[in-house]
Design a protein around this motif. Structure first.
Motif, PDB file in Angstrom:
ATOM      1  N   ILE A 181       0.841  -1.215   0.000  1.00  0.00           N
ATOM      2  CA  ILE A 181       0.000   0.000   0.000  1.00  0.00           C
ATOM      3  C   ILE A 181       0.857   1.238   0.000  1.00  0.00           C
ATOM      4  O   ILE A 181       0.594   2.218  -0.722  1.00  0.00           O
ATOM      5  CB  ILE A 181      -0.952  -0.034   1.208  1.00  0.00           C
ATOM      6  CG1 ILE A 181      -2.035  -1.078   0.950  1.00  0.00           C
ATOM      7  CG2 ILE A 181      -1.586   1.326   1.433  1.00  0.00           C
ATOM      8  CD1 ILE A 181      -2.976  -1.293   2.092  1.00  0.00           C
ATOM      9  N   SER A 182       1.934   1.224   0.785  1.00  0.00           N
ATOM     10  CA  SER A 182       2.844   2.395   0.799  1.00  0.00           C
ATOM     11  C   SER A 182       3.357   2.678  -0.600  1.00  0.00           C
ATOM     12  O   SER A 182       3.386   3.831  -1.064  1.00  0.00           O
ATOM     13  CB  SER A 182       4.034   2.126   1.718  1.00  0.00           C
ATOM     14  OG  SER A 182       3.613   2.090   3.052  1.00  0.00           O
ATOM     15  N   LEU A 183       3.731   1.590  -1.265  1.00  0.00           N
ATOM     16  CA  LEU A 183       4.278   1.733  -2.613  1.00  0.00           C
ATOM     17  C   LEU A 183       3.217   2.305  -3.551  1.00  0.00           C
ATOM     18  O   LEU A 183       3.486   3.209  -4.372  1.00  0.00           O
ATOM     19  CB  LEU A 183       4.746   0.360  -3.098  1.00  0.00           C
ATOM     20  CG  LEU A 183       5.827   0.356  -4.158  1.00  0.00           C
ATOM     21  CD1 LEU A 183       7.039   1.130  -3.685  1.00  0.00           C
ATOM     22  CD2 LEU A 183       6.220  -1.081  -4.462  1.00  0.00           C
ATOM     23  N   LEU A 184       2.009   1.791  -3.387  1.00  0.00           N
ATOM     24  CA  LEU A 184       0.887   2.258  -4.208  1.00  0.00           C
ATOM     25  C   LEU A 184       0.688   3.754  -4.027  1.00  0.00           C
ATOM     26  O   LEU A 184       0.565   4.520  -5.004  1.00  0.00           O
ATOM     27  CB  LEU A 184      -0.367   1.511  -3.752  1.00  0.00           C
ATOM     28  CG  LEU A 184      -1.597   1.715  -4.608  1.00  0.00           C
ATOM     29  CD1 LEU A 184      -1.670   0.597  -5.645  1.00  0.00           C
ATOM     30  CD2 LEU A 184      -2.844   1.717  -3.754  1.00  0.00           C
ATOM     31  N   LEU A 185       0.687   4.152  -2.729  1.00  0.00           N
ATOM     32  CA  LEU A 185       0.513   5.581  -2.440  1.00  0.00           C
ATOM     33  C   LEU A 185       1.650   6.394  -3.038  1.00  0.00           C
ATOM     34  O   LEU A 185       1.452   7.478  -3.590  1.00  0.00           O
ATOM     35  CB  LEU A 185       0.458   5.804  -0.925  1.00  0.00           C
ATOM     36  CG  LEU A 185      -0.859   5.378  -0.268  1.00  0.00           C
ATOM     37  CD1 LEU A 185      -0.752   5.478   1.239  1.00  0.00           C
ATOM     38  CD2 LEU A 185      -2.013   6.229  -0.774  1.00  0.00           C
ATOM     39  N   LEU A 186       2.856   5.827  -2.964  1.00  0.00           N
ATOM     40  CA  LEU A 186       4.023   6.534  -3.494  1.00  0.00           C
ATOM     41  C   LEU A 186       3.858   6.806  -4.981  1.00  0.00           C
ATOM     42  O   LEU A 186       4.089   7.923  -5.464  1.00  0.00           O
ATOM     43  CB  LEU A 186       5.259   5.669  -3.244  1.00  0.00           C
ATOM     44  CG  LEU A 186       6.619   6.351  -3.382  1.00  0.00           C
ATOM     45  CD1 LEU A 186       7.566   5.769  -2.358  1.00  0.00           C
ATOM     46  CD2 LEU A 186       7.188   6.185  -4.762  1.00  0.00           C
ATOM     47  N   PHE A 187       3.386   5.769  -5.675  1.00  0.00           N
ATOM     48  CA  PHE A 187       3.143   5.961  -7.107  1.00  0.00           C
ATOM     49  C   PHE A 187       2.080   7.015  -7.344  1.00  0.00           C
ATOM     50  O   PHE A 187       2.181   7.856  -8.239  1.00  0.00           O
ATOM     51  CB  PHE A 187       2.708   4.629  -7.746  1.00  0.00           C
ATOM     52  CG  PHE A 187       3.861   3.882  -8.322  1.00  0.00           C
ATOM     53  CD1 PHE A 187       4.422   4.290  -9.525  1.00  0.00           C
ATOM     54  CD2 PHE A 187       4.410   2.786  -7.663  1.00  0.00           C
ATOM     55  CE1 PHE A 187       5.487   3.610 -10.042  1.00  0.00           C
ATOM     56  CE2 PHE A 187       5.479   2.130  -8.181  1.00  0.00           C
ATOM     57  CZ  PHE A 187       6.030   2.523  -9.391  1.00  0.00           C
ATOM     58  N   ARG A 188       1.079   6.959  -6.498  1.00  0.00           N
ATOM     59  CA  ARG A 188      -0.024   7.921  -6.609  1.00  0.00           C
ATOM     60  C   ARG A 188       0.518   9.348  -6.440  1.00  0.00           C
ATOM     61  O   ARG A 188       0.198  10.241  -7.210  1.00  0.00           O
ATOM     62  CB  ARG A 188      -1.055   7.588  -5.524  1.00  0.00           C
ATOM     63  CG  ARG A 188      -2.155   8.578  -5.379  1.00  0.00           C
ATOM     64  CD  ARG A 188      -3.376   8.160  -6.199  1.00  0.00           C
ATOM     65  NE  ARG A 188      -4.310   9.285  -6.250  1.00  0.00           N
ATOM     66  CZ  ARG A 188      -4.694   9.860  -7.380  1.00  0.00           C
ATOM     67  NH1 ARG A 188      -4.287   9.400  -8.542  1.00  0.00           N
ATOM     68  NH2 ARG A 188      -5.520  10.882  -7.351  1.00  0.00           N
ATOM     69  N   HIS A 189       1.400   9.542  -5.437  1.00  0.00           N
ATOM     70  CA  HIS A 189       1.999  10.870  -5.213  1.00  0.00           C
ATOM     71  C   HIS A 189       2.767  11.322  -6.432  1.00  0.00           C
ATOM     72  O   HIS A 189       2.644  12.460  -6.871  1.00  0.00           O
ATOM     73  CB  HIS A 189       2.944  10.842  -4.010  1.00  0.00           C
ATOM     74  CG  HIS A 189       2.272  10.559  -2.716  1.00  0.00           C
ATOM     75  ND1 HIS A 189       1.024  11.020  -2.413  1.00  0.00           N
ATOM     76  CD2 HIS A 189       2.691   9.848  -1.632  1.00  0.00           C
ATOM     77  CE1 HIS A 189       0.679  10.607  -1.204  1.00  0.00           C
ATOM     78  NE2 HIS A 189       1.675   9.873  -0.707  1.00  0.00           N
ATOM     79  N   LEU A 190       3.563  10.372  -6.975  1.00  0.00           N
ATOM     80  CA  LEU A 190       4.368  10.740  -8.147  1.00  0.00           C
ATOM     81  C   LEU A 190       3.463  11.161  -9.294  1.00  0.00           C
ATOM     82  O   LEU A 190       3.714  12.161  -9.977  1.00  0.00           O
ATOM     83  CB  LEU A 190       5.248   9.560  -8.577  1.00  0.00           C
ATOM     84  CG  LEU A 190       6.492   9.349  -7.737  1.00  0.00           C
ATOM     85  CD1 LEU A 190       7.200   8.068  -8.177  1.00  0.00           C
ATOM     86  CD2 LEU A 190       7.441  10.532  -7.874  1.00  0.00           C
ATOM     87  N   GLU A 191       2.386  10.421  -9.475  1.00  0.00           N
ATOM     88  CA  GLU A 191       1.462  10.739 -10.566  1.00  0.00           C
ATOM     89  C   GLU A 191       0.857  12.125 -10.347  1.00  0.00           C
ATOM     90  O   GLU A 191       0.742  12.922 -11.264  1.00  0.00           O
ATOM     91  CB  GLU A 191       0.382   9.664 -10.614  1.00  0.00           C
ATOM     92  CG  GLU A 191      -0.501   9.715 -11.840  1.00  0.00           C
ATOM     93  CD  GLU A 191      -1.734  10.562 -11.628  1.00  0.00           C
ATOM     94  OE1 GLU A 191      -2.271  11.064 -12.620  1.00  0.00           O
ATOM     95  OE2 GLU A 191      -2.133  10.763 -10.470  1.00  0.00           O
ATOM     96  N   ARG A 192       0.541  12.424  -9.068  1.00  0.00           N
ATOM     97  CA  ARG A 192      -0.027  13.747  -8.749  1.00  0.00           C
ATOM     98  C   ARG A 192       0.982  14.860  -9.043  1.00  0.00           C
ATOM     99  O   ARG A 192       0.624  15.915  -9.540  1.00  0.00           O
ATOM    100  CB  ARG A 192      -0.433  13.816  -7.266  1.00  0.00           C
ATOM    101  CG  ARG A 192      -1.706  13.086  -6.918  1.00  0.00           C
ATOM    102  CD  ARG A 192      -2.923  13.726  -7.562  1.00  0.00           C
ATOM    103  NE  ARG A 192      -3.129  15.106  -7.170  1.00  0.00           N
ATOM    104  CZ  ARG A 192      -3.673  16.030  -7.972  1.00  0.00           C
ATOM    105  NH1 ARG A 192      -4.027  15.704  -9.192  1.00  0.00           N
ATOM    106  NH2 ARG A 192      -3.848  17.262  -7.551  1.00  0.00           N
ATOM    107  N   ILE A 193       2.234  14.570  -8.729  1.00  0.00           N
ATOM    108  CA  ILE A 193       3.271  15.581  -9.007  1.00  0.00           C
ATOM    109  C   ILE A 193       3.308  15.881 -10.489  1.00  0.00           C
ATOM    110  O   ILE A 193       3.410  17.046 -10.914  1.00  0.00           O
ATOM    111  CB  ILE A 193       4.657  15.103  -8.498  1.00  0.00           C
ATOM    112  CG1 ILE A 193       4.670  15.173  -6.958  1.00  0.00           C
ATOM    113  CG2 ILE A 193       5.771  15.983  -9.055  1.00  0.00           C
ATOM    114  CD1 ILE A 193       5.956  14.688  -6.344  1.00  0.00           C
TER     115      ILE A 193
END
Lengths: 219, 244, 251
Positions: A181-193
Motif C-alpha cells: 500500500i505504501s508503494l501504491l501511495l508513493l506511485f499515486r503521489h508521483l502521478e499527482r506531481i
C-alpha cells in the motif's frame, strides 16, 4: 529607467523560482531517499517543507499587495494570477514530496518487495517534467508548457500499468500488503506531481498566450 | 469685516474731502488780495515765469513717483489685508486717483498763470503730489497684485526671505507694469503743464499767427512727449513675459 | 527608527473655520508618505503646516505640536527661511521663475549662501541629473524653461527643490497637471529620490498613492481617519470610510 512595478514583478518572479528550485530539490532528494533507502534524506525533505510554506505565504501576500497598489492589467495581471496559482501548485508539489518522504520512511521498515524497474524511470520522467515546467516559466516557453500534457499521459499509462502489476504481486503475496500500500501511495503521489507540473505548464501557457487550456475536453 | 471697511470709507472720505476743501479755499482766498497789482508792478515775462516754476516741479514729480512706488510696496507687502492703516489708506488712494486731471489743471492755471508771484512752491508741489501719488500708487499696487501668488510661494519654498522675494521676484516681475503706470502719470502731468503754458501765452497776447507759432514753439515738444509717454505706457502695461 | 516628523494633536483654523482636527502622526525618514482624501479634506493644509507656508495666510492659527527631528517647528527661534530650506516643496503647477533653466536651479543654491560660480554650476548639474532632466536640457541650459513640456518643467521644479539640499521633500499633487505619459516619469523619480530624502506626498488620485507611497494616510473632513502601510490601507483598511474611499465609493 525601470518602473517600480517592473522591479517588484522581477523580484516576485525571482522568489517564485527560488521556491520552485527548493521544491525541485525536495523532489530529487525524496526520490533518492526511496531509491537508496536513505532515511536522513527523507527527514531533510520533511523539514524543508516549512521553508516552502513560509515562501508561499510571502509570495501570496506580495501578489496581493502588488495588485492592490498597482492595479496591473494585461501581461502584468496575467503574470500575477499565474504567480498566485503556480505558487499554490509548487506548495502542493512540496507537500507531495513530503508525502513521498513519509512513504519512503515507511518502506524502510520492510524488505524491498521487488526490484521495481519502473520506479527509477517514472521518477526520471517526473523530475524532468517538474524541471521543464519551471524552465518554461523562466523562458516564457509556451511550447514546452504544452508538451508537458503529453508526457503526463505517458506517466498515467505507466501508473495504470504499475497498479495492475502491484495487484498481481499483492494477490500472490498477501503478507506484503503494508509495504504494497505504501508503494501504491508513493506511485499515486508521483502521478499527482506530474499533474501539478502540467498545471504549472498550463498557467505558463496562459501567461504567454493568454488562453486557458486547462480543460480541453469541456468545449 | 465688510461692515467695518464700509464704515471706514464713510467716515474717512468725508474727513479727507473736508480737509482738502479747507486747505484749498485757504490758499485760494489768501493770495487773491493783491495778486494783479504786484504782477503788473514787476516787469517779468509771464510765460518764462510759468516755465521756470514748472521746471522746479520736476524734482517734486520724481520724488512723488518714488514715494508712491514705495507706498505701493509697503501697503501690498508689509500690511496685511485687515491692517488698520491699510484699510484707511487704500480707499483714499482709489478716490483721489479718480479725480480727473483737469481739476488739477484748473488749480495749476489759477496759481501759475494768474497768481504767479504770490503763489508758493509749496502749493504747486501739493498739486503735483495730489496729481501723481494716488494714480501711481494705484497702478503700482495693481502691478504687484497681478503677480501670481504661486511665484512667491515657490520662492518662499526654497527658503528666500521676504526682502529677497520682493527684490528678486516681485520687483522684476512688476517693474514693467509699474514703469507703465509711471509713464502714464508723467504724461498726465506733462499735459497739465502744457495746458498751463498754453493759457499763459493766450493771456499775454491776443490770438494771431504769431501767437500760434509761439504756442507750437512752446508746447509742441511737451505734447509730443505726452504722446510718447502714453504710447510707452500702453506698451509697457501689456507686460510681455520676458525673462528677468 | 526614530521618526523625522512627529505631529501631536494638531488643530488648524483659518479664521473661524476649523480645517484640521486633532491630527497625530509620525513620519519615518527615507520613506514616501502619502496623504490621500477627497478635495477640501485638508491635505494641502497639513503639508503647508509642515513647511510653515501657512504663515503667509492672514487668519491662520494652530494648536498642537509639530516636531522635526525632535525640535518644535513653530518655536520662536526657528526662522521660516531655514525651515523652508530643510523642507522643500514642489507644487501642483510647475511654478518656475521667469529666469533661464540654469538660473532657476542656481537660485536655490544662491539662497543657501553659495557664491562661488563653479560650485553653483556643479550643484545645478548634479540636481538636474538627480531630477533625470540633465540629458534633455544640457544643451540649452540658458534658455527659457517655458519651452519645456509640463512634465519637464515639473522635473525642473524638483531639481530646484533639490538644490536647497533639503532633508524632506514635499510634493503637493505633483502630477495633477501632467498627462498620462509624463506621470509615470515623475512617479519613478519620486521612487528613486526616496533613497535620499524623506518624501511627503499629497494626491487625490488614490491609485497614484497606492503605486508610489510606502505609508498612506487617509484624511476626511480634516480628520486623519487612518494612517498605515500602503499595502494595509489598500487591502485591509480598518475604518469604513477608508474602505469606501479606496474602493471609490466615496469622493
Amino acid at each position: 529607467m525601470q518602473s517600480h512595478l517592473e522591479s517588484e514583478l522581477k523580484s516576485l518572479q525571482h522568489q517564485l523560482l527560488n521556491m520552485g528550485g527548493i521544491a525541485e530539490n525536495m523532489l530529487q532528494e525524496a526520490i533518492l531517499s526511496v531509491l537508496n533507502r536513505d532515511e536522513s534524506l527523507a527527514q531533510k525533505v520533511i523539514t524543508l517543507d516549512d521553508t516552502v510554506d513560509k515562501l508561499e505565504n510571502e509570495i501570496e501576500a506580495q501578489c496581493i499587495h502588488i495588485i492592490a497598489r498597482h492595479q496591473p492589467v494585461a501581461f502584468e495581471l496575467r503574470f500575477l494570477t499565474m504567480t498566485l496559482k503556480v505558487n499554490q501548485n509548487i506548495e502542493r508539489l512540496a507537500d507531495k514530496c513530503v508525502s513521498i518522504a513519509r512513504r519512503s520512511i515507511e518502506l524502510l521498515q520492510f524488505p524491498p518487495i521487488q526490484p521495481f524497474v519502473d520506479l527509477p524511470s517514472v521518477c526520471g520522467i517526473i523530475q524532468e517534467m517538474v524541471k521543464d515546467s519551471l524552465d518554461s516559466l523562466v523562458h516564457r516557453d509556451a511550447n514546452l508548457a504544452v508538451q508537458l500534457r503529453e508526457r503526463d499521459n505517458k506517466v498515467n499509462e505507466i501508473y495504470e500499468q504499475t497498479l495492475s502489476d502491484l495487484y498481481g504481486i499483492l494477490r500472490s503475496n498477501p503478507e506484503n500488503i503494508q509495504p504494497g500500500i505504501s508503494l501504491l501511495l508513493l506511485f499515486r503521489h508521483l502521478e499527482r506531481i506530474g499533474d501539478l507540473a502540467v498545471n504549472i505548464g498550463e498557467e505558463v501557457f496562459y501567461l504567454v498566450k493568454g488562453e486557458v487550456i486547462r480543460h480541453p475536453n469541456s468545449d | 469685516m465688510d461692515k467695518t471697511k464700509l464704515l471706514f470709507n464713510i467716515i474717512a472720505v468725508p474727513i479727507l474731502i473736508i480737509v482738502l476743501t479747507v486747505y484749498l479755499t485757504l490758499t485760494f482766498t489768501v493770495p487773491t488780495v493783491n495778486s494783479e497789482v504786484s504782477f503788473e508792478s514787476m516787469n517779468i515775462n509771464r510765460i518764462n515765469l510759468v516755465k521756470v516754476r514748472l521746471m522746479w516741479m520736476i524734482p517734486v514729480l520724481c520724488v512723488a513717483i518714488i514715494v508712491s512706488v514705495v507706498i505701493a510696496f509697503v501697503v501690498e507687502e508689509w500690511l496685511s489685508t485687515n491692517n488698520l492703516i491699510r484699510r484707511i489708506i487704500e480707499p483714499q488712494i482709489i478716490i483721489l486717483s479718480s479725480i480727473p486731471s483737469i481739476v488739477y489743471g484748473i488749480l495749476a492755471i489759477y496759481y501759475l498763470v494768474f497768481n504767479p508771484i504770490s503763489s508758493s512752491y509749496v502749493s504747486l508741489a501739493f498739486i503735483v503730489i495730489l496729481l501723481v501719488v494716488p494714480i501711481t500708487t494705484l497702478s503700482a499696487q495693481n502691478a504687484i497684485r497681478n503677480i501670481d501668488i504661486s511665484i512667491r510661494h515657490a520662492a518662499y519654498a526654497v527658503g528666500a526671505t521676504k526682502t529677497k522675494v520682493i527684490l528678486d521676484h516681485v520687483l522684476p516681475l512688476s517693474l514693467l507694469e509699474i514703469l507703465g503706470g509711471i509713464c502714464h502719470t508723467i504724461s498726465r502731468t506733462l499735459a497739465v503743464a502744457a495746458l498751463c503754458i498754453l493759457v499763459s501765452i493766450l493771456v499775454e497776447s491776443p490770438i494771431s499767427g504769431q501767437t500760434i507759432v509761439n504756442i507750437v514753439h512752446n508746447i509742441g515738444i511737451l505734447l509730443l512727449l505726452v504722446l510718447l509717454f502714453s504710447i510707452v505706457s500702453s506698451f509697457l502695461r501689456k507686460n510681455p513675459n520676458v525673462m528677468y | 527608527m526614530t521618526p523625522i516628523i512627529q505631529v501631536n494633536d494638531l488643530n488648524v483654523w483659518f479664521g473661524k473655520r476649523r480645517i484640521l482636527r486633532n491630527l497625530s502622526f509620525d513620519i519615518q525618514p527615507r520613506q514616501v508618505t502619502a496623504f490621500i482624501g477627497p478635495s477640501n479634506c485638508g491635505k494641502t493644509t497639513v503639508i503647508r503646516c509642515l513647511n510653515r507656508l501657512n504663515d503667509l495666510q492672514v487668519d491662520y492659527r494652530h494648536t498642537g505640536e509639530i516636531l522635526i527631528n525632535g525640535e518644535e517647528l513653530y518655536a520662536r527661534k526657528n526662522k521660516t527661511t531655514e525651515i523652508a530650506r530643510k523642507i522643500s516643496m514642489v507644487f501642483e503647477k510647475p511654478i518656475l521663475f521667469k529666469k533661464s533653466i540654469y538660473e532657476n536651479v542656481a537660485y536655490s543654491a544662491r539662497i543657501r549662501g553659495i557664491k562661488h560660480v563653479t560650485q553653483i554650476s556643479n550643484i545645478v548639474d548634479e540636481c538636474l541629473m538627480k531630477a533625470h532632466l540633465w540629458n534633455e536640457v544640457k544643451d540649452h541650459l540658458h534658455t527659457d524653461p517655458s519651452l519645456l513640456s509640463i512634465g519637464q518643467q515639473q522635473q525642473l521644479c524638483i531639481a530646484r527643490a533639490l538644490a536647497c539640499e533639503p532633508e524632506i521633500l514635499i510634493f503637493d499633487e505633483p502630477c495633477s497637471q501632467l498627462d498620462a505619459t509624463e506621470t509615470p516619469k515623475i512617479e519613478t523619480l519620486i521612487q528613486t529620490l526616496k533613497q535620499q530624502f524623506t518624501i511627503i506626498f499629497v494626491t487625490n488620485k488614490r491609485r497614484q498613492a497606492a503605486r508610489v507611497s510606502d505609508v498612506a494616510g487617509f484624511l476626511y473632513n480634516g480628520e486623519l481617519v487612518e494612517i498605515g502601510k500602503t499595502e494595509q490601507i489598500f487591502t485591509t483598511p480598518t475604518d469604513n470610510r477608508t474602505e469606501n474611499y479606496v474602493t471609490g465609493r466615496l469622493g
